[in-house]
Design a protein around this motif. Sequence first.
Motif, PDB file in Angstrom:
ATOM      1  N   ASP A 216       6.503   0.690   6.407  1.00 28.89           N
ATOM      2  CA  ASP A 216       5.056   0.434   6.262  1.00 28.89           C
ATOM      3  C   ASP A 216       4.462   1.485   5.330  1.00 28.89           C
ATOM      4  OD1 ASP A 216       2.420  -0.255   6.614  1.00 28.89           O
ATOM      5  OD2 ASP A 216       2.262   0.542   8.646  1.00 28.89           O
ATOM      6  N   ASN A 217       4.503   1.274   4.017  1.00 25.43           N
ATOM      7  CA  ASN A 217       4.783   0.043   3.337  1.00 25.43           C
ATOM      8  C   ASN A 217       5.376   0.360   1.962  1.00 25.43           C
ATOM      9  OD1 ASN A 217       2.894  -2.331   1.646  1.00 25.43           O
ATOM     10  ND2 ASN A 217       4.416  -2.938   3.124  1.00 25.43           N
TER      11      ASN A 217
ATOM     12  N   HIS B 241       0.823  -1.222   0.000  1.00 32.28           N
ATOM     13  CA  HIS B 241       0.000   0.000   0.000  1.00 32.28           C
ATOM     14  C   HIS B 241       0.850   1.262   0.000  1.00 32.28           C
ATOM     15  CE1 HIS B 241       0.380   0.959   4.354  1.00 32.28           C
ATOM     16  NE2 HIS B 241       0.427  -0.359   4.515  1.00 32.28           N
TER      17      HIS B 241
ATOM     18  N   GLU C 132       1.926  -7.339   3.064  1.00 30.48           N
ATOM     19  CA  GLU C 132       2.738  -6.971   4.230  1.00 30.48           C
ATOM     20  C   GLU C 132       2.234  -7.749   5.459  1.00 30.48           C
ATOM     21  OE1 GLU C 132       1.855  -3.099   5.844  1.00 30.48           O
ATOM     22  OE2 GLU C 132      -0.267  -3.297   5.377  1.00 30.48           O
TER      23      GLU C 132
ATOM     24  N   GLU D 285      -5.096   1.737   2.724  1.00 31.14           N
ATOM     25  CA  GLU D 285      -4.982   0.593   3.647  1.00 31.14           C
ATOM     26  C   GLU D 285      -5.021   1.052   5.094  1.00 31.14           C
ATOM     27  OE1 GLU D 285      -3.133  -2.326   6.316  1.00 31.14           O
ATOM     28  OE2 GLU D 285      -2.462  -0.303   5.888  1.00 31.14           O
ATOM     29  N   GLU D 286      -4.375   2.170   5.371  1.00 32.60           N
ATOM     30  CA  GLU D 286      -4.270   2.617   6.764  1.00 32.60           C
ATOM     31  C   GLU D 286      -5.621   3.039   7.347  1.00 32.60           C
ATOM     32  OE1 GLU D 286      -1.945   1.970   8.541  1.00 32.60           O
ATOM     33  OE2 GLU D 286      -0.067   1.946   7.429  1.00 32.60           O
TER      34      GLU D 286
END
Length: 522
Positions: A175-176, A142, A237, A209-210
């Motif tokens: 990340d990431n 991501h 991940e 994604e977060e």
Amino acid sequence: MADPRHRATLLRYVRGVCLALLCVITALFAVATVRTFSLDVNAGLHLARWEETKRVGFDVSQRQREEMLENFKEAVRIPTVSHSPTDINTTALLAFGRLLRKAFPTVFASSLVQHEVVADYSHLFWVQGSQPDLVPYMLLAHIDVVPASESDGWDAPPFSAKEIDNFIYGRGTLDNKECVMGILQALEYLLLKGYKPRRGFYIGLGHDEEVSGLNGAVNTVRLLKQRNVQLSFLLDEGLLVIDGVMKGLDGPAALLGVSEKGSATVKLSVTTAPGHSSMPPRESSIGILAAAVKRLEDNPMPIMFGQGPERGTFEHLAHKFILPLRFLASNLWLFAPIVGRLLALKQDTNAFARTTTAVTMFNGGVKVNVLPSVAEAYVNLRIHSAQSLQEVMDLIDSTVGDQRVRVELLDGFDPLPISSYSETSFGFQILKKSILDVFPQVTVAPGICVANTDSRHYKDLAADIYRFAPIWAKAGDAQRIHGINERISKKNYEDMVGFYFTLIQNCDIKKLPESHSGVHEF
Ligand SMILES: CCCCCCCC/C=C\CCCCCCCC(=O)N[C@@H](CC(N)=O)C(=O)O
Ligand SMILES: [Zn+2]
Ligand SMILES: [Zn+2]
């Protein structure tokens, strides 16, 4: 007990029971001592005869090495921060799309690669294989990152990609963005070397994604479902290589996430009548709520160590533990409750032993002399594989145990299915081989990802989903993720590119070698 004959009989009886108990305990320990695992899963892989495919070597020039690091630094400098599903940095996400096109011209120009933008900012790539009968796989990463503020104590500005002692600092280095750039950089080099994959594969780069991936991942999945795509396996991940992270574990271990914990976000609220603070009730809404929250913290969810994939982690790593931990880890049938208690003592290992309870937000009151009419708290729980969302909700209700506290589930899902990690599991074995090709000194073990990833949206597309990035984490590094001083060494980033370069080629075999079983000694 006046009669001495009775006393003697009783004494004999007690002595007999004690002796019997002693015998049982001695026998259990004897069996335990003999039964010391040596699940040397690496050995079988080395012995196996892998199908030979046409390969290209990962030899990059000094100029390419510099270019690779510069591409990565540029990615880190773009502040693709997600604050909430409705507050994402769209300007940065568009800039990131432009960077991808600039950094990987061969990928975007190749006739083997189809690229499309999904939900405005996510990216989906299809890399065509020469053998359409081979079931494709998918690599996920991501683009977005969590917020970061230099004033929290960073040694370098979080969007500077500044180099300190051969580490690149910045939000997203672990990340990431290391995966986003690592995957595409590997593909760029492979294509430049004229490589044509036999097995086709997808690359999905999510943009939110977060904040749960509800636009990026969810729409990518919708698209793939419309196209009837089924995947051999998927890699996202999640876990990483730990080196000196777990006390008592001798040598580095690559933890390959075979599942991820479930999640629940619960709102607790208390409503009372507002009024003048000079005439307060015995209990305020804030006090009632605080007591409920305290009860939740004082009564953590039960330790369930050994009932989920974490059992596999310890079984695979047992031979790498120092004594007496080796003895405990080798005999979980007997010692799982003790190991669970030991893990529960520390904040990071506790997450592997049970459903965790984190009180993350607490609001109440509007003015110093006004009685608060509403107080609310948010609790984020990560659910152990052996527990369900419903069981967790029932436990919260009984622990809160106060009708005045309203308990609402805002969002939640059960733990994710457990992917296969047997000797015949194509995805697991290919990943394991690829990890060992790049990091021959590690022990590979299945693991449980304690956080959530975009891959959870893909569960209908792939039975086997793995969560791993070849990040080399030393003690304290896991805390850098979402924390301060997130960083990756230049060497580690180069190894990441090497890992994806190797993985893509390793996936070209039609099937696993016949016999590559590990050595099991009992
Ligand atoms: C018993 C072994 C102990 C070893 C310790 C291993 C330490 C694990 C280290 C790192 C975990 C890194 C997790 C990375 C994935 C993060 C994904 C994430 O942040 N997800 C968010 C957003 C979402 N998708 O829901 C989350 O809230 O979970
Ligand atoms: Zn992430
Ligand atoms: Zn994250």
